[in-house]
Design an enzyme around this catalytic site. Structure first.
Site, short mmCIF file in Angstrom:
data_model
loop_
_atom_site.label_atom_id
_atom_site.label_comp_id
_atom_site.label_asym_id
_atom_site.label_seq_id
_atom_site.Cartn_x
_atom_site.Cartn_y
_atom_site.Cartn_z
N GLU A 153 -9.87 6.97 5.03
CA GLU A 153 -8.76 6.37 5.84
C GLU A 153 -8.85 6.94 7.25
O GLU A 153 -9.65 7.21 8.05
CB GLU A 153 -7.51 6.42 4.98
CG GLU A 153 -7.38 5.66 3.85
CD GLU A 153 -6.17 5.63 3.13
OE1 GLU A 153 -5.19 5.23 3.86
OE2 GLU A 153 -6.26 5.76 2.06
N ASP A 193 0.97 -1.19 -0.05
CA ASP A 193 0.02 -0.01 -0.12
C ASP A 193 0.89 1.28 -0.01
O ASP A 193 2.27 1.17 0.10
CB ASP A 193 -0.73 -0.02 1.15
CG ASP A 193 -2.15 0.86 1.07
OD1 ASP A 193 -2.18 1.74 0.07
OD2 ASP A 193 -2.92 0.71 1.60
#
Length: 849
Positions: free
Chosen positions: A530, A330
């Site tokens: 997020e 990621d």
């Protein structure tokens, strides 16, 4: 300015224990160093992939590997972001992949056309296939976050977020959404979707809760395979990775939905059996369907970062479960592994990450990885394995044979992008995702011929109803004009009411001249993504008190109220439920808001148009402190249980609920004001003498009619976790945090706490600069910080700490603080700031007296 009003630290911010440079994200996220957890691959399922190994492909890979240099091979395992590289870089450094991050479009154009996407995709592809310098022709693969439709592309279909799709309980619908998403991606010439997210959320305070279909692993298992099949096509058939399909990516491996206290990127303390049975469920069906890529998680398991967990990445995923595609990291996730940085991480590669996602530092990472291979720190065997996996996926998807992106069969066929057929499926998804929680007196369905007042700040706001990962990363900085062909909830209500001869009135604040027959109030969370969506409490109203005031205003006027609640998670909304006659959890429905009207209104002849089908896939809290609330938990006691959902026919009134939150709510927003972004309930504003307040949605804003002060979101430790502020010096301008309700900081002042924040000066001030706390109009306490900024080393992060009692000395009423942080100057200045919070003075190194 008093001596001791500030402490500006001159040591580098890496020396956290020495200089106290602020909150350490690792410490915040519980990723403290500890012994690596033991993994037992034998307790995990052995999975036979439906995608067989093709001897011809393996032979082609053997031939390529034999001709590739170390530099060629390392290039394949590095992925950069399109803002930070150009096609010529792909040609020179033989990179294997590029991505566009959330909210990143070609040439910096939010409204980039399909032709723009194809133009840039062609340029990258041509660079990767250019052999004029003697290099090998290996096509680039471009990845994108199309997590609820191809939502980085202007005009694409925006489906409901996963939390709503989970409530629909319709795997066939998930397959169709995957198929449509793949087709719209193929139209723009891209190859790879960083989807599906198969996380099983266990604490709804997590900022990515809406990316989870359910708290129930069985829902994740039933959906993940269908989404993969929709994106990639059926394995071992002519449909697999065909011209209208793309490579899928199950993420984030493993346990991202179960972090401690719902903190993003934190530590998952589950046992290995819990990790397998709860958080592994979606991966099992994805692998059984032939998913070709898997993304590693930012999170840790029992103290070990997943990017560095060889036991799970290699021994379990690739070994026991037979995954033969590749693992992608990621966004700079490798940097969180012990001993690593953005530009160097052999530990993550050796653990099993096959492709680094290195958006900005790709060049240094490539160079360091080459050195590590040549030194033996990374073995040639490991490098060859990673490159083989990447080449295998590229060959399976036909990238070596398809030609440049614009030449492919689906490229440029804009009639498919946001088509009526695709929007009809999205509208179906909206209808099936709605969960009716309250319907006292059978208020719903509504008659279309009435006078309907539509109120609330979510009523005519397509960006708000869509949430994060929609044109921008955070889902902010959008207007309805950014969504051509889409419909707000208001649009849908207006259409059905007026078509039946009724009257629909849009009034965001709920005001009216003639009393309406009914009010539909659309309200809820602002978009986020997020870690910026992490919360300390599920109490909705403390951060949005005006919504309850609006509902009660309508109550007092005797107007029946239907609440449409937009949220990325279940929340404690007892006061709002009590003030509503009917209450619908609409989640984040996406671009087709008219699907809401199709359910809450009947046909003109009184017949049911569409009934409610949605049922809760996430348990609804009874109190504000039930943060971890999951079916099967010991002492499970929700307000609305997993699986709850009324229909029009249900004759069940909801009695008034207790409005006591049920326990001590954490000091959410009381002592931490900015961490990665404004902490709820605080919002960030800029202003000057022309206009006091311009809200900085998404972290970017400038003063009202000129760029006297410009604030932008920038990276410090995490993506967009800091703000850069640049004053032009036309006249006084300020950046500040403010909330609707004041906080009492007198207890903290008596404990000798300080306001602390990280600051980096980029251009020194040309005039005095002050920090302030405000306590309403004409109530403010200032501290001059000019000298501290002047003495700062340009380009170096330092911690500034200001005593609360000195704000009081300057005139601030600390019992009623509405703005805990304000920076202002009349001159020119450029700086960055992050991590605004209160700290004990003793721990901060500032004496109390």
């Amino acid at each position: 300015m008093r001596i001791g009003d500030f402490v500006s630290v001159s040591l580098a911010c890496g020396a956290v224990l020495i200089c106290g440079c602020g909150l350490s994200y690792d410490a915040e996220r519980g990723a403290e160093k500890m012994d690596s957890p033991t993994v037992h691959p034998e307790i995990w399922p052995a999975i036979d992939s439906p995608v067989p190994i093709d001897p011809e492909i393996e032979a082609r890979i053997d031939d390529l590997l034999a001709r590739m240099s170390v530099e060629d091979k390392v290039g394949q395992v590095v992925q950069g972001e399109i803002r930070h590289l150009e096609p010529k870089d792909v040609r020179k450094y033989r990179l294997g992949s590029v991505l566009n991050g959330g909210g990143v479009q070609p040439f910096g154009k939010k409204w980039a056309s399909v032709d723009d996407w194809l133009e840039l995709a062609d340029a990258f592809w041509e660079a990767s296939m250019d052999t004029s310098d003697g290099g090998l022709a290996i096509p680039i693969i471009w990845g994108t976050d199309a997590v609820h439709g191809h939502t980085n592309v202007f005009g694409a279909t925006v489906f409901p977020q996963n939390i709503g799709l989970g409530a629909a309980r319709n795997p066939e619908l998930i397959h169709e959404i995957g198929r449509i998403t793949a087709l719209e991606i193929a139209v723009s010439g891209l190859d790879w979707d960083f989807s599906p997210t198969v996380a099983v959320v266990r604490d709804d305070r997590w900022g990515r809760a809406y990316e989870s279909w359910s708290e129930d692993p069985e829902v994740a298992r039933s959906y993940a395979g269908e989404m993969v099949r929709g994106l990639q096509g059926k394995a071992a058939s002519g449909d697999f990775l065909a011209v209208d399909r793309v490579v899928a990516c199950s993420k984030h491996f493993l346990g991202d939905g179960g972090t401690l206290n719902g903190v993003d990127r934190a530590d998952n303390l589950s046992t290995e059996a819990e990790l397998r049975d709860i958080h592994g469920a979606g991966y099992f069906s994805a692998l059984e369907t032939g998913v070709q890529t898997v993304m590693a998680s930012f999170s840790s398991w029992q103290g070990l970062k997943m990017h560095g967990n060889r036991g799970l990445l290699t021994d379990v995923l690739k070994g026991r479960m037979g995954f033969d595609g590749f693992v992608v990291g990621d966004w700079n996730g490798h940097a969180d592994v012990e001993g690593c940085s953005n530009s160097s991480c052999p530990a993550a590669f050796n653990a099993g990450v096959d492709m680094f996602m290195a958006p900005e530092d790709w060049k240094a990472l490539r160079a360091n990885t080459i050195d590590q291979v040549k030194s033996g720190e990374i073995s040639m065997e490991r490098l060859d394995d990673a490159v083989r996996r990447i080449l295998r996926v590229k060959m399976r998807t036909g990238l070596f044979d398809k030609g440049k992106p614009s030449s492919r069969p689906m490229a440029g066929k804009t009639e498919y992008l946001g088509s009526a057929e695709h929007r009809a499926v999205a509208r179906q998804a909206v209808r099936e995702s709605l969960v009716l929680l309250k319907n006292n007196g059978g208020l719903l369905p509504l008659e279309r011929s009435q006078t309907v007042l539509v109120a609330g700040d979510g009523a005519h706001n397509i960006g708000k109803q869509s949430g994060g990962w929609t044109l921008t990363w955070q889902g902010t900085d959008t207007t309805n004009e950014d969504f051509p062909g889409a419909s707000s909830v208001w649009d849908g209500i207006k259409r059905v009411v007026e078509d039946a001869g009724g009257t629909a009135i849009l009034s965001e604040d709920g005001s009216f001249r003639s009393k309406p027959d009914v009010a539909v109030v659309v309200f809820g969370e602002e978009p986020y993504a997020e870690f910026q969506g992490d919360r300390e409490t599920l109490d909705y109203g403390f951060s949005r008190p005006d919504d309850l005031k609006l509902l009660k205003k309508l109550n007092n006027a005797g107007v029946p109220v239907v609440s449409i609640f937009l949220s990325g998670r279940p929340m404690w909304v007892n006061p709002e439920l009590n003030a509503s006659d009917a209450f619908v959890a609409a989640w984040l429905p996406g671009s087709e808001g008219d699907g809401v009207a199709e359910v809450i209104f009947n046909f003109a002849d009184g017949a049911i148009h569409h009934d409610f089908k949605g049922t809760l896939a996430h348990s609804w809290p009874k109190t504000a402190v039930q943060e971890s609330l999951n079916i099967g938990d010991e002492g499970y006691d929700p307000l609305f249980a997993y699986g709850f959902g009324l229909t029009h026919a249900d004759d069940r009134d909801l009695d008034d609920l207790p409005e006591d939150p049920g326990g001590a709510i954490p000091d959410a927003g009381r002592t931490v004001y900015f961490r990665g972004g404004p902490v709820v309930p605080w919002q960030l504003f800029v202003g000057d003498s022309h206009f006091w307040a311009v809200k900085t949605v998404g972290g970017n804003a400038s003063t009202w009619d000129r760029d006297n002060l410009v604030v932008t979101a920038v990276d410090r430790e995490l993506q967009e976790d800091a703000r850069a502020a640049r004053w032009a010096g036309y006249d006084l301008a300020h950046v500040y945090l403010e909330a609707a309700q004041a906080v009492d900081l007198t207890p903290e002042a008596s404990e000798c706490k300080v306001l602390a924040f990280e600051v980096m000066v980029e251009e020194p001030p040309s005039a005095p600069v002050y920090a302030a706390m405000r306590c309403g109009e004409d109530c403010e306490g200032r501290i001059d910080i000019t000298e501290a900024l002047v003495q700062s080393t340009v380009g170096e992060w330092r911690t500034m700490k200001l005593r609360l009692r000195h704000f009081a000395d300057g005139g601030a009423d600390l019992s009623h603080v509405t703005t805990p942080f304000l920076l202002a100057t009349e001159g020119s200045l450029a700086l960055r700031f992050a991590d605004v919070r209160l700290e004990p003075a003793v721990e901060s190194g500032v004496p109390c007296d």
